[in-house]
Design an enzyme around this catalytic site. Sequence first.
Site, PDB file in Angstrom:
ATOM      1  N   ARG A  11       0.841  -1.203   0.000  1.00  0.00           N
ATOM      2  CA  ARG A  11       0.000   0.000   0.000  1.00  0.00           C
ATOM      3  C   ARG A  11       0.874   1.249   0.000  1.00  0.00           C
ATOM      4  NH1 ARG A  11      -2.562   0.901   4.680  1.00  0.00           N
ATOM      5  NH2 ARG A  11      -1.559  -0.742   5.898  1.00  0.00           N
ATOM      6  N   ASN A  81      10.751   0.705   4.064  1.00  0.00           N
ATOM      7  CA  ASN A  81       9.623   1.632   3.941  1.00  0.00           C
ATOM      8  C   ASN A  81       8.490   1.335   4.925  1.00  0.00           C
ATOM      9  OD1 ASN A  81       7.477   3.339   2.394  1.00  0.00           O
ATOM     10  ND2 ASN A  81       6.690   1.245   2.339  1.00  0.00           N
ATOM     11  N   SER A 137      10.727  10.196   8.353  1.00  0.00           N
ATOM     12  CA  SER A 137       9.595  11.129   8.375  1.00  0.00           C
ATOM     13  C   SER A 137      10.113  12.497   8.791  1.00  0.00           C
ATOM     14  CB  SER A 137       8.575  10.664   9.417  1.00  0.00           C
ATOM     15  OG  SER A 137       7.637  11.686   9.685  1.00  0.00           O
ATOM     16  N   TYR A 151       6.508   7.407  17.507  1.00  0.00           N
ATOM     17  CA  TYR A 151       6.716   7.460  16.051  1.00  0.00           C
ATOM     18  C   TYR A 151       7.900   8.380  15.723  1.00  0.00           C
ATOM     19  CZ  TYR A 151       5.725   8.326  11.095  1.00  0.00           C
ATOM     20  OH  TYR A 151       5.834   8.449   9.726  1.00  0.00           O
ATOM     21  N   ALA A 152       7.879   9.586  16.285  1.00  0.00           N
ATOM     22  CA  ALA A 152       8.957  10.551  15.997  1.00  0.00           C
ATOM     23  C   ALA A 152      10.303   9.994  16.463  1.00  0.00           C
ATOM     24  CB  ALA A 152       8.651  11.880  16.680  1.00  0.00           C
ATOM     25  N   ALA A 153      10.321   9.359  17.628  1.00  0.00           N
ATOM     26  CA  ALA A 153      11.584   8.808  18.148  1.00  0.00           C
ATOM     27  C   ALA A 153      12.087   7.680  17.247  1.00  0.00           C
ATOM     28  CB  ALA A 153      11.375   8.293  19.575  1.00  0.00           C
ATOM     29  N   ILE A 184       1.910  12.667   3.102  1.00  0.00           N
ATOM     30  CA  ILE A 184       1.806  12.062   1.780  1.00  0.00           C
ATOM     31  C   ILE A 184       0.428  11.407   1.719  1.00  0.00           C
ATOM     32  CG2 ILE A 184       2.860  10.428   0.150  1.00  0.00           C
ATOM     33  CD1 ILE A 184       4.866  12.574   1.075  1.00  0.00           C
TER      34      ILE A 184
HETATM   35  P1  NAP Z   1       0.561   2.920   4.802  1.00  0.00           P
HETATM   36  O1  NAP Z   1      -0.220   3.401   3.644  1.00  0.00           O
HETATM   37  O2  NAP Z   1      -0.096   2.779   6.120  1.00  0.00           O
HETATM   38  O3  NAP Z   1       1.277   1.536   4.392  1.00  0.00           O
HETATM   39  C1  NAP Z   1       2.119   0.927   5.338  1.00  0.00           C
HETATM   40  C2  NAP Z   1       2.812  -0.278   4.735  1.00  0.00           C
HETATM   41  O4  NAP Z   1       3.627  -0.880   5.749  1.00  0.00           O
HETATM   42  C3  NAP Z   1       1.836  -1.343   4.269  1.00  0.00           C
HETATM   43  O5  NAP Z   1       2.369  -2.006   3.146  1.00  0.00           O
HETATM   44  C4  NAP Z   1       1.767  -2.286   5.466  1.00  0.00           C
HETATM   45  O6  NAP Z   1       1.438  -3.623   5.161  1.00  0.00           O
HETATM   46  C5  NAP Z   1       3.201  -2.231   5.971  1.00  0.00           C
HETATM   47  N1  NAP Z   1       3.257  -2.586   7.382  1.00  0.00           N
HETATM   48  C6  NAP Z   1       2.701  -1.921   8.415  1.00  0.00           C
HETATM   49  N2  NAP Z   1       2.923  -2.602   9.570  1.00  0.00           N
HETATM   50  C7  NAP Z   1       3.605  -3.712   9.242  1.00  0.00           C
HETATM   51  C8  NAP Z   1       4.090  -4.812   9.987  1.00  0.00           C
HETATM   52  N3  NAP Z   1       3.903  -4.948  11.315  1.00  0.00           N
HETATM   53  N4  NAP Z   1       4.752  -5.778   9.323  1.00  0.00           N
HETATM   54  C9  NAP Z   1       4.927  -5.701   7.983  1.00  0.00           C
HETATM   55  N5  NAP Z   1       4.489  -4.691   7.221  1.00  0.00           N
HETATM   56  C10 NAP Z   1       3.827  -3.702   7.851  1.00  0.00           C
HETATM   57  O7  NAP Z   1       1.806   3.884   5.070  1.00  0.00           O
HETATM   58  P2  NAP Z   1       2.567   4.905   4.087  1.00  0.00           P
HETATM   59  O8  NAP Z   1       1.944   6.224   4.241  1.00  0.00           O
HETATM   60  O9  NAP Z   1       2.720   4.306   2.758  1.00  0.00           O
HETATM   61  O10 NAP Z   1       3.977   4.976   4.840  1.00  0.00           O
HETATM   62  C11 NAP Z   1       5.140   4.327   4.338  1.00  0.00           C
HETATM   63  C12 NAP Z   1       6.339   4.854   5.118  1.00  0.00           C
HETATM   64  O11 NAP Z   1       6.423   6.277   4.951  1.00  0.00           O
HETATM   65  C13 NAP Z   1       6.225   4.608   6.619  1.00  0.00           C
HETATM   66  O12 NAP Z   1       7.468   4.248   7.150  1.00  0.00           O
HETATM   67  C14 NAP Z   1       5.778   5.955   7.159  1.00  0.00           C
HETATM   68  O13 NAP Z   1       6.181   6.158   8.498  1.00  0.00           O
HETATM   69  C15 NAP Z   1       6.491   6.896   6.217  1.00  0.00           C
HETATM   70  N6  NAP Z   1       5.850   8.212   6.180  1.00  0.00           N
HETATM   71  C16 NAP Z   1       4.562   8.358   5.717  1.00  0.00           C
HETATM   72  C17 NAP Z   1       3.974   9.627   5.726  1.00  0.00           C
HETATM   73  C18 NAP Z   1       2.576   9.879   5.230  1.00  0.00           C
HETATM   74  O14 NAP Z   1       2.045  11.005   5.438  1.00  0.00           O
HETATM   75  N7  NAP Z   1       1.916   8.949   4.591  1.00  0.00           N
HETATM   76  C19 NAP Z   1       4.711  10.723   6.213  1.00  0.00           C
HETATM   77  C20 NAP Z   1       6.013  10.529   6.662  1.00  0.00           C
HETATM   78  C21 NAP Z   1       6.562   9.268   6.634  1.00  0.00           C
HETATM   79  P3  NAP Z   1      -0.143  -4.076   5.078  1.00  0.00           P
HETATM   80  O15 NAP Z   1      -0.688  -3.414   3.850  1.00  0.00           O
HETATM   81  O16 NAP Z   1      -0.125  -5.522   4.936  1.00  0.00           O
HETATM   82  O17 NAP Z   1      -0.784  -3.558   6.302  1.00  0.00           O
END
Ligand code: NAP
Length: 245
Positions: A11, A81, A137, A151-153, A184
């Site tokens: 995702r 990621n 992040s 999360y921030a830490a 995002i």
């Molecule tokens: P997302 O849409 O919630 O997708 C998260 C992904 O991580 C999914 O593929 C999920 O798998 C996987 N995941 C979550 N927990 C897991 C676990 N315990 N074991 C294995 N896989 C796991 O998040 P995103 O927005 O794409 O974020 C991706 C990265 O960017 C993250 O590290 C997030 O902290 C960082 N980020 C995002 C934002 C934002 O605003 N979106 C901002 C800053 C940083 P499933 O689909 O199977 O659940």
Amino acid sequence: MKHAVVTGASRGIGKSITEKLLKENIRVTGTRRSSEFPAEFQMSELFSGIQVDLNDFNKIEEKLYPIFNLENDLPDVLINNAGIFKDADFSASDDDWLKVWDQTMNVNLRSAALLSKWFINAHINNGSEGIIINIASRAAYRGDTQEYAAYAASKGGMAAFTKSVARDFSKKGIVAYTVAPGFIETDMAKESVEILGKEALTRGSAFDEITQPIEVANLVFFLAGGEVKHMTGSTFHINGGSYMV
Ligand code: NAP
């Protein structure tokens, strides 16, 4: 680059990164936890998918350690990621608060660090080069609200970990970068959009819209190409100009 590992490929940002890499003819080993991979990934000859919970050390070792021991097919690029964004108020019980803290550290930092260690050791044993891209992040740099302190830490830890890898392993052929996204438009940001509204989230931005995951994917693709190795250890901020460094 021939082969990349992308955690959390099912995702959001990880899905966009995977789409971009596949489009560029790069083989991807992607991971997911509970949601399915998109059908187009499953149909692609360039894609292999692995189901693993990154909160479970035994499963990580069983499912992912073998990837870093492939004799002829060692991944050239590791993209850490996958991540979770869980809240725990400071008024919660210590048990509840620590539960969120530990889960966040396990998924966001501990698993990424362990995969990096396996990736680095495999390349050093093999005499080959590799690139690590850690998706942190902006919270690593500006903190978050107290509910998201874990999360921030975890993301601050990821940025510091990346710098240590870069300092010590670049001479041995492993470079590492941090990408620090702002909001995002993915499932992770959905709750904030629903609660606060798009306008509130873009108020500090230089744009009227939330950043799309493809922009992060384009940046990751560029870094994975190995064109700017001397930027090893650096953080790439992609946040719609909400702060500029
Ligand atoms: P997302 O849409 O919630 O997708 C998260 C992904 O991580 C999914 O593929 C999920 O798998 C996987 N995941 C979550 N927990 C897991 C676990 N315990 N074991 C294995 N896989 C796991 O998040 P995103 O927005 O794409 O974020 C991706 C990265 O960017 C993250 O590290 C997030 O902290 C960082 N980020 C995002 C934002 C934002 O605003 N979106 C901002 C800053 C940083 P499933 O689909 O199977 O659940």
